[in-house]
Design an enzyme around this catalytic site. Structure first.
Site, PDB file in Angstrom:
ATOM      1  N   LYS A  52      -7.173  27.179 -23.095  1.00 25.98           N
ATOM      2  CA  LYS A  52      -6.972  27.829 -21.765  1.00 25.98           C
ATOM      3  C   LYS A  52      -6.380  29.397 -22.362  1.00 25.98           C
ATOM      4  CE  LYS A  52      -5.381  23.659 -19.072  1.00 25.98           C
ATOM      5  NZ  LYS A  52      -4.449  22.748 -18.725  1.00 25.98           N
ATOM      6  N   GLN A  96       1.914  22.047 -19.210  1.00 23.86           N
ATOM      7  CA  GLN A  96       0.882  21.041 -19.500  1.00 23.86           C
ATOM      8  C   GLN A  96       1.267  19.740 -19.415  1.00 23.86           C
ATOM      9  OE1 GLN A  96      -2.423  21.903 -20.030  1.00 23.86           O
ATOM     10  NE2 GLN A  96      -2.928  20.081 -20.544  1.00 23.86           N
ATOM     11  N   ASP A 119      -1.499  25.284 -10.858  1.00 21.22           N
ATOM     12  CA  ASP A 119      -1.960  24.118 -10.721  1.00 21.22           C
ATOM     13  C   ASP A 119      -1.716  23.353  -9.142  1.00 21.22           C
ATOM     14  OD1 ASP A 119      -2.860  23.198 -13.191  1.00 21.22           O
ATOM     15  OD2 ASP A 119      -0.829  23.151 -13.843  1.00 21.22           O
TER      16      ASP A 119
HETATM   17  N1  GUN Z   1      -3.404  18.028 -18.015  1.00 17.31           N
HETATM   18  C1  GUN Z   1      -4.856  17.827 -17.768  1.00 17.31           C
HETATM   19  N2  GUN Z   1      -5.342  18.678 -16.889  1.00 17.31           N
HETATM   20  C2  GUN Z   1      -4.210  19.296 -16.419  1.00 17.31           C
HETATM   21  C3  GUN Z   1      -4.018  20.479 -15.656  1.00 17.31           C
HETATM   22  O1  GUN Z   1      -5.148  20.780 -14.876  1.00 17.31           O
HETATM   23  N3  GUN Z   1      -3.075  21.073 -15.360  1.00 17.31           N
HETATM   24  C4  GUN Z   1      -1.980  20.713 -16.093  1.00 17.31           C
HETATM   25  N4  GUN Z   1      -0.638  21.320 -15.989  1.00 17.31           N
HETATM   26  N5  GUN Z   1      -1.699  19.945 -17.074  1.00 17.31           N
HETATM   27  C5  GUN Z   1      -3.238  19.030 -17.103  1.00 17.31           C
END
Ligand code: GUN
Length: 290
Positions: A52, A96, A119
């Site tokens: 990311k 995360q 998110d």
């Molecule tokens: N863990 C796996 N996918 C995601 C996501 O799209 N956002 C977040 N915050 N954690 C994740």
């Protein structure tokens, strides 16, 4: 079978976004800012966060990771997130997931300012999203919708099955398909005779988090299959990445399918970047068509 190539679509999305962010920077003398909060030592999470951050830097988003050990006191984590909420150079805060089991992800997410939640996990943003006034939409389901759009896959009137009902993927995926006028069934770990549902479906999105759950005999010939799962498994002594669907079994059978890796994963990252930019525009009072 035709591949739904998430790498390609994500690359095009990022290239377009990079142009917009360049204009945004020229006009505002400020980059969109993303803060990523990582707690604990989950190896997969570390890899995702690295991806990311790299992708963010490439499109011109300034990003920073704040790593905490798994035993960080709750109040310390809260203080960090509150500081990020107040920091005007930060437009999006991603915690995360999953968090170590000692933490309540619901509580931690509730500390994020909804205006900085890329998110769509905060209660406010979920309320807005599902009352048809979205601030942002969750990254993975909106990435899947973008794949359908790119490959001109019609959804209206189609029978869609979503396998999985998580807050971050399954539920919002079902909502977006419903909004696109598909007839949606949600299956989950308590569904009996899952393949009775998947075999009937025109579109199947599998987000069960179970390696190789579905295979060739679970889909009809014209089905479009999207695999959200990603797992590290061992095949003939080699470590490989694979999904919730046994891809080799379906590749000569169904109509469209996403590979793992290279399907949904890159789309999730691209949508996070889009959401971050969108929040930067909202939070600085600029349009996102810069
Ligand atoms: N863990 C796996 N996918 C995601 C996501 O799209 N956002 C977040 N915050 N954690 C994740």
């Amino acid at each position: 079978m035709q591949i739904l190539d998430g790498r390609l679509v994500a690359q095009e999305t990022r290239a377009e976004l990079k142009r917009k962010i360049h204009r945004f920077f020229e006009q505002n003398k400020q980059k969109p800012g993303l803060a990523v909060v990582l707690v604990g030592n989950n190896p997969a999470s570390k890899i995702y966060v690295r991806q990311k951050i790299k992708a963010a830097e490439e499109v011109g988003i300034s990003s920073e990771v704040f790593s905490f050990s798994g035993d960080v006191p709750t109040h310390e984590l809260e203080r960090k997130i509150q500081n990020l909420n107040r920091d005007s150079s930060v437009h999006a805060i991603l915690v995360q997931l999953p968090l170590p089991s000692a933490f309540s992800s619901r509580e931690v997410v509730s500390w994020i300012d909804p205006k900085k939640d890329p998110d769509c996990l905060t209660v406010e943003n979920q309320g807005l999203a599902w009352s048809s006034q979205p601030r942002v939409l969750p990254c993975t389901p909106s990435g899947v919708m973008k794949l359908f759009e790119y490959y001109n896959i019609p959804l209206q009137g189609k029978k869609a099955v979503v396998v999985g009902r998580s807050q971050i993927v399954g539920l919002p995926m079902a909502q977006l398909l419903l909004r696109a006028n598909a007839t949606v069934t949600i299956c989950h770990s308590h569904t009996k005779e899952l393949s009775l549902f998947t075999k009937e479906a025109d579109i199947i999105v599998v987000a069960a988090g179970r390696p190789g759950l579905l295979g060739g005999s679970d889909f009809k010939k014209e089905a479009d299959v999207v695999d959200v799962g990603i797992h590290r498994t061992t095949e003939q002594g080699k470590s490989v990445l694979s999904g919730d669907v046994r891809f080799k079994e379906i590749q000569d059978q169904v109509s469209f399918a996403t590979p793992v890796p290279g399907g949904v994963g890159p789309m999730t990252v691209a949508m996070l970047l889009e959401n971050t930019f969108h929040l930067a525009c909202l939070n600085t009072g600029k349009t996102n068509n810069a």
